[in-house]
Design a protein around this motif. Structure first.
Motif, PDB file in Angstrom:
ATOM      1  N   THR A 104      90.872  38.590  29.168  1.00  0.00           N
ATOM      2  CA  THR A 104      92.126  37.845  29.019  1.00  0.00           C
ATOM      3  C   THR A 104      93.214  38.752  28.476  1.00  0.00           C
ATOM      4  O   THR A 104      92.919  39.711  27.753  1.00  0.00           O
ATOM      5  CB  THR A 104      91.959  36.634  28.082  1.00  0.00           C
ATOM      6  OG1 THR A 104      93.195  35.899  28.026  1.00  0.00           O
ATOM      7  CG2 THR A 104      91.590  37.071  26.675  1.00  0.00           C
ATOM      8  N   ASN A 106      95.723  37.110  26.944  1.00  0.00           N
ATOM      9  CA  ASN A 106      96.258  36.245  25.895  1.00  0.00           C
ATOM     10  C   ASN A 106      95.875  36.792  24.523  1.00  0.00           C
ATOM     11  O   ASN A 106      94.739  37.245  24.318  1.00  0.00           O
ATOM     12  CB  ASN A 106      95.721  34.822  26.028  1.00  0.00           C
ATOM     13  CG  ASN A 106      96.267  34.116  27.247  1.00  0.00           C
ATOM     14  OD1 ASN A 106      97.431  34.283  27.599  1.00  0.00           O
ATOM     15  ND2 ASN A 106      95.424  33.335  27.911  1.00  0.00           N
ATOM     16  N   THR A 126      93.154  29.625  24.724  1.00  0.00           N
ATOM     17  CA  THR A 126      92.057  30.536  25.024  1.00  0.00           C
ATOM     18  C   THR A 126      90.870  30.349  24.077  1.00  0.00           C
ATOM     19  O   THR A 126      91.038  30.321  22.862  1.00  0.00           O
ATOM     20  CB  THR A 126      92.522  31.999  24.935  1.00  0.00           C
ATOM     21  OG1 THR A 126      93.566  32.214  25.890  1.00  0.00           O
ATOM     22  CG2 THR A 126      91.381  32.961  25.218  1.00  0.00           C
ATOM     23  N   SER A 138      84.815  33.325  29.154  1.00  0.00           N
ATOM     24  CA  SER A 138      85.961  32.433  28.932  1.00  0.00           C
ATOM     25  C   SER A 138      85.517  30.981  29.075  1.00  0.00           C
ATOM     26  O   SER A 138      84.744  30.636  29.985  1.00  0.00           O
ATOM     27  CB  SER A 138      87.061  32.747  29.945  1.00  0.00           C
ATOM     28  OG  SER A 138      88.154  31.860  29.783  1.00  0.00           O
TER      29      SER A 138
END
Length: 237
Positions: A104, A106, A126, A138
């Motif tokens: 990710t 994020n 997230t 995830s």
């Protein structure tokens, strides 16, 4: 910054008095600290990692990143630090660090080792999980607001953050459900102890729950934002 918490007649305890260490170990802001087997690891801006065994003399370590690291935790034989842009770095001893692939971009705001699982939470809802700190999966949190902290108790994982008292829960850490708290503030941290979850946040927000689904507003006696909460020795702080 904290004054008047210990009556003058009270016997001094080990945590009653604090010292500023000089020279300071770094000029960068430090956001998180973890402890294991005699070693403290602190993480912060610009990929800063510091370690100490006595709290007085700190050693700067090379993390391999210049991204800000916002939290650090220890579990299953490894330290895990997370931060800006989905950054994750790990170390077995706190000295030598390895960059991991998070999957990710994020920012990750918090990480905790709970019930045998690392849970990292971050922006845009997230949630990542890992058993070893190296390989991450995830998870769908069901929300799109930033998540700031996680805890585990009573057979339930709980993550908090965002706005409007955001709380998401999971039985196994994989499938998450959004819960209604009735609070309008951002929740910055959550802890579990003595059969109770306690979440804290903006404007002195304080919520409690036995199982993570139903939450009750408490009174913190302050309007200041509460950034984190911990449980130890029979006491929430």
């Amino acid at each position: 910054l904290l004054a008047g918490l210990v009556p003058a007649m009270a016997a001094a305890a080990p945590l009653d008095h604090w010292k500023i260490r000089s020279p300071l170990p770094t000029h960068y802001t430090l956001y998180g600290v973890a402890y294991h087997d005699g070693t403290y690891v602190a993480a912060g801006e610009n990929g800063t990692i510091l370690t100490t065994r006595d709290g007085a003399d700190w050693t700067s370590r090379t993390s391999g990143t210049t991204q800000a690291l916002y939290d650090v935790s220890f579990g299953n034989g490894v330290y895990v630090a997370v931060g800006e842009g989905g950054t994750i770095v790990t170390s077995g001893d706190g000295a030598d660090w390895t960059i991991r692939t998070s999957g990710t971009a994020n920012t990750l705001n918090g990480v905790a080792f709970i019930n045998g699982l690392f849970v990292a939470v971050g922006d845009n809802g997230t949630i990542l999980t890992s058993s070893d700190g190296a390989s991450w999966t995830s998870r769908d949190s069901g929300v799109t607001v930033g998540l700031l902290g996680a805890s585990y108790g009573s057979g339930t994982y709980v993550a908090v953050g965002g706005y409007n008292g955001t709380v998401v829960t999971s039985d196994e850490g994989t499938n998450w459900t959004s819960q209604t708290t009735g609070n309008l503030e951002s929740l910055n941290g959550v802890a579990f102890g003595s059969g109770l979850f306690v979440a804290v946040g903006g404007n002195g927000a304080l919520l409690t729950s036995n199982e993570g689904a139903s939450w009750t507003s408490g009174t913190s006696t302050t309007d200041y934002s509460l950034q984190s909460v911990s449980y130890a020795g029979g006491l929430f702080v």
